[in-house]
Design an enzyme around this catalytic site. Sequence first.
Site, PDB file in Angstrom:
ATOM      1  N   ASP A  17       1.878 -11.662  -2.409  1.00  0.00           N
ATOM      2  CA  ASP A  17       3.341 -11.711  -2.276  1.00  0.00           C
ATOM      3  C   ASP A  17       3.972 -10.400  -1.819  1.00  0.00           C
ATOM      4  O   ASP A  17       5.155 -10.171  -2.005  1.00  0.00           O
ATOM      5  CB  ASP A  17       3.952 -12.118  -3.625  1.00  0.00           C
ATOM      6  CG  ASP A  17       3.571 -11.159  -4.749  1.00  0.00           C
ATOM      7  OD1 ASP A  17       2.994 -10.092  -4.455  1.00  0.00           O
ATOM      8  OD2 ASP A  17       3.855 -11.470  -5.923  1.00  0.00           O
TER       9      ASP A  17
ATOM     10  N   GLU B 121      -3.650 -17.270  -3.121  1.00  0.00           N
ATOM     11  CA  GLU B 121      -2.736 -17.104  -4.277  1.00  0.00           C
ATOM     12  C   GLU B 121      -1.357 -17.672  -3.919  1.00  0.00           C
ATOM     13  O   GLU B 121      -0.318 -17.017  -4.079  1.00  0.00           O
ATOM     14  CB  GLU B 121      -2.638 -15.634  -4.706  1.00  0.00           C
ATOM     15  CG  GLU B 121      -2.186 -15.434  -6.132  1.00  0.00           C
ATOM     16  CD  GLU B 121      -1.997 -13.964  -6.485  1.00  0.00           C
ATOM     17  OE1 GLU B 121      -1.059 -13.324  -5.999  1.00  0.00           O
ATOM     18  OE2 GLU B 121      -2.839 -13.447  -7.253  1.00  0.00           O
TER      19      GLU B 121
ATOM     20  N   GLU C 119       9.065  -9.973  -4.197  1.00  0.00           N
ATOM     21  CA  GLU C 119       7.828 -10.770  -4.102  1.00  0.00           C
ATOM     22  C   GLU C 119       8.048 -12.286  -4.154  1.00  0.00           C
ATOM     23  O   GLU C 119       7.346 -13.042  -3.487  1.00  0.00           O
ATOM     24  CB  GLU C 119       6.842 -10.354  -5.202  1.00  0.00           C
ATOM     25  CG  GLU C 119       6.264  -8.955  -5.036  1.00  0.00           C
ATOM     26  CD  GLU C 119       7.171  -7.850  -5.565  1.00  0.00           C
ATOM     27  OE1 GLU C 119       8.249  -8.156  -6.121  1.00  0.00           O
ATOM     28  OE2 GLU C 119       6.810  -6.672  -5.430  1.00  0.00           O
TER      29      GLU C 119
ATOM     30  N   HIS D  53       5.448  -0.712 -12.597  1.00  0.00           N
ATOM     31  CA  HIS D  53       5.846  -0.279 -11.259  1.00  0.00           C
ATOM     32  C   HIS D  53       6.851  -1.189 -10.564  1.00  0.00           C
ATOM     33  O   HIS D  53       7.324  -0.870  -9.483  1.00  0.00           O
ATOM     34  CB  HIS D  53       4.614  -0.185 -10.346  1.00  0.00           C
ATOM     35  CG  HIS D  53       4.062  -1.525  -9.961  1.00  0.00           C
ATOM     36  ND1 HIS D  53       3.209  -2.237 -10.753  1.00  0.00           N
ATOM     37  CD2 HIS D  53       4.286  -2.307  -8.876  1.00  0.00           C
ATOM     38  CE1 HIS D  53       2.905  -3.379 -10.165  1.00  0.00           C
ATOM     39  NE2 HIS D  53       3.551  -3.451  -9.026  1.00  0.00           N
TER      40      HIS D  53
ATOM     41  N   ARG E  12       9.728  -3.015  -8.752  1.00  0.00           N
ATOM     42  CA  ARG E  12      11.007  -2.515  -8.204  1.00  0.00           C
ATOM     43  C   ARG E  12      12.186  -2.878  -9.097  1.00  0.00           C
ATOM     44  O   ARG E  12      13.071  -2.071  -9.325  1.00  0.00           O
ATOM     45  CB  ARG E  12      11.222  -3.134  -6.815  1.00  0.00           C
ATOM     46  CG  ARG E  12      10.739  -2.255  -5.683  1.00  0.00           C
ATOM     47  CD  ARG E  12      11.009  -2.947  -4.348  1.00  0.00           C
ATOM     48  NE  ARG E  12      10.887  -2.045  -3.221  1.00  0.00           N
ATOM     49  CZ  ARG E  12       9.736  -1.597  -2.724  1.00  0.00           C
ATOM     50  NH1 ARG E  12       8.597  -1.959  -3.273  1.00  0.00           N
ATOM     51  NH2 ARG E  12       9.722  -0.795  -1.675  1.00  0.00           N
TER      52      ARG E  12
ATOM     53  N   HIS F 256       1.614   4.620 -11.431  1.00  0.00           N
ATOM     54  CA  HIS F 256       1.756   4.225 -10.027  1.00  0.00           C
ATOM     55  C   HIS F 256       2.253   5.438  -9.238  1.00  0.00           C
ATOM     56  O   HIS F 256       2.922   6.308  -9.786  1.00  0.00           O
ATOM     57  CB  HIS F 256       2.766   3.077  -9.973  1.00  0.00           C
ATOM     58  CG  HIS F 256       2.820   2.352  -8.666  1.00  0.00           C
ATOM     59  ND1 HIS F 256       3.467   2.872  -7.566  1.00  0.00           N
ATOM     60  CD2 HIS F 256       2.332   1.162  -8.281  1.00  0.00           C
ATOM     61  CE1 HIS F 256       3.365   2.019  -6.559  1.00  0.00           C
ATOM     62  NE2 HIS F 256       2.674   0.964  -6.962  1.00  0.00           N
TER      63      HIS F 256
END
Length: 370
Positions: free
Chosen positions: A96, A118, A132, A209, A211, A242
Amino acid sequence: MKVLVVFGTRPEAVKMAPIVKALKNDEENFIPKICVTAQHRDMLDQVLRIFDIKPDYDLNIFQGGQTLTQITCRALTGLEGVIEDFRPDLILVQGDTTTVFSGALAAFYHQVKIGHVEAGLRSGNLYSPYPEEANRMMTGVLTDFHFAPTETSKANLLREGYNESKIFITGNTSIDALNWVIDEDFKFDNELINQIDFNNKKVILLTSHRRENIGEPMVNIFTAIKDIVAGDDKVEVIYPMHLNPKVREIASEILGNKERVHLIEPLDYLPFTNLMSKCYLVVTDSGGVQEEAPSLGKPVLVVRKETERPEGIEAGTAKLVGVDKDTIYNELYKLINNKEEYNRMANAVNPYGDGRAAEYITKSIKKKML
Ligand code: UD1
Ligand code: UDP
């Protein structure tokens, strides 16, 4: 059949590695080539090294502080040249990320068939995970073969009107990869990890991590962790941070220089997964980690408002706890101090497949295209 495998970030590389291997092992039917966008650079190269994957094309698009638009435009432009050079019959994308959407769009613009690995995961909220959820839906629209990891993801696709003959339940290739690497006697080459007493300490493995968590949610998550460690000297935290500077800034501010809190660099996939198998519990907003931890019998607190991976929660190993500081603290407190609650979640279950997803995917491709 010429197959172009496109990926760009750490999780895509982990989950594509079993497919790359399966395609390469079937020389009679496949001519595979690998194109990395390198949306990630260091974190991608870490995985390429572990799985000994040498890309045929490297678009090297990574730029620190890259925006979504820049990633999309640079990947799309680079992929055009690759498609014209290799002229694939099929392009495979996984997951994604913005690389996935750009890969699917580039394939569509050249009228090349698309296999989406996926496929069908949905949170139901376009802004969480962001971007995503939208990337996965937009990729779905362009896809010829949807490789859904579970019944739930297939049902999502059917509900959106996709034709059943194009959907294949395969399991998640993350389980294929995980089965290769867990080793009871794994030796870490990290002194800090070697010195941790996993038998007598309760070690929390943290990753964060997303967003949409950057800002107040992340402050809440890290503060809850800081408070729980401060209140119990048996608890330690390891956070392989990250590389996103925005994430690292918040982490350093809240968790930096605290006793029993170890902020470390991203780990290679082997030490990371083996650390997961040794820790007491996992706190994460990662998609891949949510899939891996149930297999290893580790309770997972998912620090997000929604998840597109309900299977771990239904299986009882994962709990969606949101991003409120007090709720996260209370859930952590329960798991650390209530043995019954801990044991209830610490069951090794694996709702994400039997570790043969790559084999099912290549078989489905052959059946449909050869
Ligand atoms: C990306 C994906 C996300 C996935 C995550 C896995 C998108 C929009 N997001 O998010 O779905 O969960 O990867 O980790 O596709 N950075 C480095 N070196 C690296 C990688 C990242 O320095 O090797 C830093 C850079 O400053 C970069 C920032 O991290 O600008 C963010 O990277 P980016 O790929 O834009 O988004 P991620 O948050 O990594
Ligand atoms: N991972 C890793 N090193 C780390 C943290 C995670 O190798 O320090 C692996 C993890 O085992 C999983 C994948 O990276 O396979 C998950 O990547 P990430 O959390 O960045 O992305 P997401 O899955 O959320 O898209």
